[in-house]
Design an enzyme around this catalytic site. Structure first.
Site, mmCIF file in Angstrom:
data_model
loop_
_atom_site.group_PDB
_atom_site.id
_atom_site.type_symbol
_atom_site.label_atom_id
_atom_site.label_comp_id
_atom_site.label_asym_id
_atom_site.label_seq_id
_atom_site.Cartn_x
_atom_site.Cartn_y
_atom_site.Cartn_z
ATOM 1 N N LEU A 1 109.637 -54.181 11.427
ATOM 2 C CA LEU A 1 109.417 -53.680 12.777
ATOM 3 C C LEU A 1 108.955 -54.803 13.688
ATOM 4 C CD1 LEU A 1 107.686 -50.251 12.142
ATOM 5 C CD2 LEU A 1 110.099 -50.881 12.057
ATOM 6 N N GLY B 1 109.406 -53.251 7.325
ATOM 7 C CA GLY B 1 110.477 -52.387 7.811
ATOM 8 C C GLY B 1 111.850 -52.805 7.293
ATOM 9 N N ASN C 1 104.740 -55.060 2.901
ATOM 10 C CA ASN C 1 103.540 -55.905 2.975
ATOM 11 C C ASN C 1 102.568 -55.472 4.060
ATOM 12 O OD1 ASN C 1 105.202 -56.533 5.129
ATOM 13 N ND2 ASN C 1 104.554 -58.665 5.224
ATOM 14 N N GLU C 2 102.661 -54.219 4.506
ATOM 15 C CA GLU C 2 101.882 -53.782 5.665
ATOM 16 C C GLU C 2 100.402 -54.129 5.565
ATOM 17 O OE1 GLU C 2 104.462 -52.330 4.570
ATOM 18 O OE2 GLU C 2 105.629 -51.491 6.228
HETATM 19 C C1 LIG Z 1 94.806 -43.731 7.660
HETATM 20 C C2 LIG Z 1 95.698 -43.972 8.792
HETATM 21 C C3 LIG Z 1 97.096 -44.152 8.350
HETATM 22 C C4 LIG Z 1 97.936 -44.107 9.575
HETATM 23 C C5 LIG Z 1 99.327 -44.439 9.247
HETATM 24 C C6 LIG Z 1 100.142 -44.125 10.394
HETATM 25 C C7 LIG Z 1 101.050 -44.887 10.788
HETATM 26 C C8 LIG Z 1 101.323 -46.207 10.194
HETATM 27 C C9 LIG Z 1 100.793 -47.309 10.987
HETATM 28 C C10 LIG Z 1 101.347 -48.457 11.029
HETATM 29 C C11 LIG Z 1 102.542 -48.823 10.239
HETATM 30 C C12 LIG Z 1 103.354 -49.809 10.953
HETATM 31 C C13 LIG Z 1 104.436 -50.307 10.070
HETATM 32 C C14 LIG Z 1 104.976 -51.472 10.249
HETATM 33 C C15 LIG Z 1 106.039 -52.001 9.388
HETATM 34 C C16 LIG Z 1 106.507 -53.362 9.780
HETATM 35 O O1 LIG Z 1 107.644 -53.636 9.610
HETATM 36 S S1 LIG Z 1 105.420 -54.437 10.495
HETATM 37 C C17 LIG Z 1 106.247 -55.981 10.558
HETATM 38 C C18 LIG Z 1 106.020 -56.731 9.307
HETATM 39 N N1 LIG Z 1 106.765 -57.937 9.302
HETATM 40 C C19 LIG Z 1 106.328 -59.078 8.833
HETATM 41 O O2 LIG Z 1 105.231 -59.158 8.364
HETATM 42 C C20 LIG Z 1 107.237 -60.274 8.914
HETATM 43 C C21 LIG Z 1 106.629 -61.375 9.630
HETATM 44 N N2 LIG Z 1 107.527 -62.525 9.737
HETATM 45 C C22 LIG Z 1 107.742 -63.389 8.761
HETATM 46 O O3 LIG Z 1 107.210 -63.284 7.704
HETATM 47 C C23 LIG Z 1 108.655 -64.500 9.066
HETATM 48 O O4 LIG Z 1 108.843 -64.556 10.456
HETATM 49 C C24 LIG Z 1 110.009 -64.416 8.401
HETATM 50 C C25 LIG Z 1 110.675 -63.099 8.641
HETATM 51 C C26 LIG Z 1 109.855 -64.621 6.891
HETATM 52 C C27 LIG Z 1 110.936 -65.523 8.960
HETATM 53 O O5 LIG Z 1 110.306 -66.729 8.855
HETATM 54 P P1 LIG Z 1 110.815 -67.983 9.702
HETATM 55 O O6 LIG Z 1 109.963 -69.124 9.320
HETATM 56 O O7 LIG Z 1 112.253 -68.119 9.573
HETATM 57 O O8 LIG Z 1 110.550 -67.563 11.225
HETATM 58 P P2 LIG Z 1 109.180 -67.574 11.990
HETATM 59 O O9 LIG Z 1 108.102 -67.052 11.170
HETATM 60 O O10 LIG Z 1 108.991 -68.882 12.613
HETATM 61 O O11 LIG Z 1 109.481 -66.486 13.122
HETATM 62 C C28 LIG Z 1 110.335 -66.761 14.225
HETATM 63 C C29 LIG Z 1 109.803 -66.011 15.425
HETATM 64 O O12 LIG Z 1 109.901 -64.617 15.170
HETATM 65 C C30 LIG Z 1 108.644 -63.994 15.339
HETATM 66 N N3 LIG Z 1 108.543 -62.874 14.426
HETATM 67 C C31 LIG Z 1 108.642 -62.914 13.112
HETATM 68 N N4 LIG Z 1 108.546 -61.686 12.598
HETATM 69 C C32 LIG Z 1 108.373 -60.872 13.625
HETATM 70 C C33 LIG Z 1 108.215 -59.448 13.734
HETATM 71 N N5 LIG Z 1 108.199 -58.626 12.677
HETATM 72 N N6 LIG Z 1 108.067 -58.938 14.948
HETATM 73 C C34 LIG Z 1 108.081 -59.717 16.042
HETATM 74 N N7 LIG Z 1 108.225 -61.062 15.993
HETATM 75 C C35 LIG Z 1 108.377 -61.619 14.795
HETATM 76 C C36 LIG Z 1 107.679 -65.102 15.038
HETATM 77 O O13 LIG Z 1 106.428 -64.822 15.577
HETATM 78 C C37 LIG Z 1 108.347 -66.272 15.672
HETATM 79 O O14 LIG Z 1 108.111 -66.137 17.043
HETATM 80 P P3 LIG Z 1 107.970 -67.440 17.976
HETATM 81 O O15 LIG Z 1 106.852 -68.239 17.390
HETATM 82 O O16 LIG Z 1 107.672 -66.897 19.308
HETATM 83 O O17 LIG Z 1 109.282 -68.146 17.869
#
Ligand SMILES: CCCCC/C=C\C/C=C\CC/C=C/CC(=O)SCCNC(=O)CCNC(=O)[C@H](O)C(C)(C)COP(=O)(O)OP(=O)(O)OC[C@H]1O[C@@H](n2cnc3c(N)ncnc32)[C@H](O)[C@@H]1OP(=O)(O)O
Length: 704
Positions: free
Chosen positions: A510, A555, A579-580
């Protein structure tokens, strides 16, 4: 899954089948209006319905059998969901015309003003494939033998318009006979002109139906002899003919212009003879919505003039009483009162138990009629009824078959409803995001997702193309769900492969930016889009394969888990997992259930608490993915694998999938609103926002 061995399951399944047969006899509620008396086409086999049982009685049967109870719950629901007897047991909420090629939604709301629907035209392009989907709720009692009946009338159609004009004059003889005969299948015109002012004869025969246009023109004059015969035959894709004849033996002129294409037929005939003057002009113009005929005849041998102008709107609404009568479904009505009943379709919807969510019923694919003659407005009477002929809902509406769709804008504004996709979402839950619902007219031009459907094998490849990391933003999710919906409706598509167009990343999950520092309203809309994506993908009827060609956290992992099979690139750089917790957030119950259903309880417990990202080999080991292949072969292996899945009988596979996943899907459906509220209040907490901020900073720092 149900904790039964095969025999036991088979026995219980038979028992349930038997129960279902019994349920057919269960009384539908009697609260509808007048019963619907359709024409009974079926032969009466002296069938005696079994004794009727209430929902409660059925639930009491074998109530100690836990497995059977679970199964009954799935089939019949948990019990009455609305107790108020003033609310009908069956409520039909909307009808959707599902058509892959449609530029916009074709949905009618059946909970509002049904009178207004009668005046509304829903446009459909000729020749397209479509299905009708009906959403309805069952509130208290099981209702059996539901049927959807669909009577189609040609709106305002006159069966026949015939005009015969005979004119006879004996001031040196002039005779004219004009016969015009037109119905929607045929237009025939015969014109015979005879004058013996030293002989002139003209015969014109024009005959056109959908497939064929024939024109015969015979002209004969013996004023020093001129004869002309013209016969023309064309299949209506385009024909133009101009004929000018001029003879100056005491002057005769003839001009004939005939122009026809699929939309229009125009004929102009001008005849001029000055053997003591005869002039004839005939103009015929018909575009099947309209027929215009003008005939002017002028003779001055002691003066005769005739002008005939005939203009008829073939498809005009002549009289509403023609098809709107007080009792529109009385036996025989259609044939006796309204000769323009074109079609009657009866769809068996089946038997349903009460439940909170709407049920949906989809008709088989039909093809909209095509061609010049069939374009126009059809008046449709719809009935939602049952074995007892209870009228759960009847309504009327108009379908306009056109050469092309209305423009997108008019489609939206006229219908004023969300989208086809919202209404036809598999689980009856609308998408919130109408603002992008029409962006993607053509599958392949979608901006964040590229879709390539290979018609030779029915395999669609959806490539995520949302740089840099395929994060799932609100727009991405909406586009994804729309594409998925379109492919599900497209009967040429048999399975879908999800993969990435970005190097080294399947999806970063996400989009954190949609959850960090945004308003509660935005968070709510975003979460709804996440739910809808999951509901669509996890409950998808067609085969789905994830071709994971890169990192797939959170996600991204969830999306892969929703597929039927996962093939991952065998590369130690790539990892996958929910990995949330590493972000300081919590995977909701339906994320958890999706993982649990795949890898089991213990692994899920470890995986979720620790927020583990598994390298490809570990992922294979715990069953998070099904197969590892070299990166260059991920897609081709997915295509091959999908081929083997396609070899399994589709309906059996589909039912099995639904049996495995429906309880999980139903759980979210029953708690969708609460889940959104929960998410919004959780994600907007200061502490959670702080965690997200830190995580984002760490991502950027890592990069630096
Ligand atoms: C008791 C109460 C319970 C309540 C429960 C109710 C509801 C639940 C609540 C919440 C749940 C919410 C669920 C969320 C699920 C998700 O999916 S959260 C997202 C998790 N994603 C990650 O952790 C991935 C993070 N990113 C990475 O690990 C790396 O970026 C990568 C994918 C491995 C790629 O690596 P790479 O080196 O190639 O690239 P960069 O890291 O340099 O990234 C480039 C650029 O992109 C930005 N970015 C990366 N990931 C995201 C993302 N997920 N969203 C937005 N932006 C992202 C990164 O910041 C870089 O940006 P820049 O520096 O501006 O270029």
């Amino acid at each position: 899954m149900l904790g039964l061995d095969v025999c036991e399951f088979g026995g219980q399944f038979l028992e349930l089948l038997w129960l279902t047969v019994c349920y057919r006899g269960i009384m539908a509620d009697k609260e509808g209006t007048a019963p619907v008396h359709e024409e009974e086409d079926e032969t009466d086999l002296n069938y005696q319905a079994p004794a009727q049982k209430t929902l409660q009685e059925i639930q009491e049967l074998d109530k100690d059998d836990e497995s059977l109870n679970k199964y009954k719950q799935t089939l019949l629901g948990t019990g009455p969901v609305v107790l108020d007897p003033s609310i009908p047991n069956v409520q039909v909420t909307r009808l959707t015309l599902m058509c892959v090629q449609a530029p916009g939604p074709i949905t009618m709301d059946l909970t509002g003003d049904l009178e207004a629907l009668k005046k509304q035209n829903f446009t459909m392009k000729e020749g397209v494939d479509y299905r009708v989907k009906i959403h309805f709720k069952v509130n208290r009692e099981i209702v059996s033998g539901l049927k959807y009946v669909h009577l189609t009338y040609r709106k305002g159609l006159r069966d026949q318009l015939s005009l015969a004009l005979v004119l006879d004059m004996n001031l040196d003889q002039l005779s004219l006979a004009l016969v015009l005969d037109t119905n929607l299948d045929q237009l025939s015109l015969a014109l015979v002109l005879d004058t013996n002012l030293d002989q002139l004869s003209l015969a014109l025969v024009l005959d056109t139906n959908l497939d064929q246009l024939s024109l015969a023109l015979v002209l004969d004059t013996n004023l020093d002899q001129l004869s002309l015969a013209l016969v023309l035959d064309t299949n209506l894709d385009q024909l133009s003919l101009a004929l000018v004849l001029d003879t100056n033996l005491d002057q005769l002129s003839l001009a004939l212009v005939l122009d026809t294409n699929l939309d229009q037929l125009s004929l102009a005939l001008v005849l001029d003879t000055n053997l003591d003057q005869l002039s004839l002009a005939l103009v015929l113009d018909t575009n099947l919505d309209q027929l215009s005929l003008a005939l002017v005849l002028d003779m001055n041998l002691d003066q005769l003039s005739l002008a005939l102008v005939l203009d008829t709107n073939l498809l005009a609404e002549f009289s509403s009483s023609l098809y709107l009568t007080p009792d529109p479904v009385s036996q025989g009505f259609e044939q006796a009162v309204n000769p323009s009943l074109l079609d009657k379709a009866v769809y068996m919807v089946g038997s349903y138990g009460p439940r909170v969510e709407e049920h949906e019923f989809i008709t088989p694919v039909e093809e909209a009629p095509k061609g010049l003659i069939v374009r126009g407005i059809y008046h449709i009477k719809s009935y939602f009824t049952d074995d007892d002929k209870t009228d759960h809902l009847s309504w009327e509406w108009n379908l306009q078959i056109k050469k092309d769709w209305d423009s997108t804008e008019s489609c939206i504004s006229r219908l004023g409803v969300l989208s086809l996709f919202s209404a036809s979402c598999r689980h009856g839950r609308p998408y919130a995001l109408s603002h992008v619902a029409f962006n993607d007219r053509h599958l392949s031009t979608s901006s964040k997702i590229k879709v390539d459907l290979d018609n030779s094998n029915g395999i669609a490849v959806m490539k995520f193309d949302n740089p840099p990391v395929n994060s799932m933003s609100l727009d991405f999710l909406t586009e994804f769900s729309i594409n998925l919906e379109k492919l599900e409706l497209d009967k040429s598509c048999r399975g879908v492969i999800l993969t990435s167009a970005q190097p080294r990343i399947f999806s970063a999950g996400l989009d954190i930016m949609d959850m960090y520092g945004t308003s509660p309203e935005h968070c709510g809309a975003f979460w709804k889009a996440v739910q809808d994506m999951w509901l669509k993908l996890y409950g998808y009827s067609k085969i789905t394969i994830a071709a994971i060609n890169g990192a797939s956290p959170a996600g991204g992992c969830l999306m892969a888990l929703c597929c039927d099979y996962r093939i991952m690139a065998d590369d130690p750089r790539y990892s996958i997992g929910l990995n949330e917790t590493q972000l300081g957030i919590v995977a909701p119950f339906w994320f958890k259930d999706t993982l649990l259903n795949t890898v089991g309880h213990r692994t899920t417990e470890l995986s979720l608490q620790m927020g583990i990202m598994y390298h490809a080999h570990e992922a294979l080991k715990i069953g998070l993915v099904d197969q590892l292949v070299p990166e260059g072969k991920v897609l081709s292996t997915a295509v091959e694998t999908l081929g083997t899945w396609l070899a399994v009988p589709g309906h059996a596979r589909e039912i099995s999938k639904s049996m495995m996943r429906k309880p999980t899907v139903d759980k979210l459906l029953a708690n969708k609103e609460a889940d959104i509220k929960n998410f919004v209040s959780f994600i907007t907490k200061d502490s959670i926002q702080k965690s997200l901020g830190m995580y984002l900073a760490a991502l950027k720092k890592k990069k630096a």
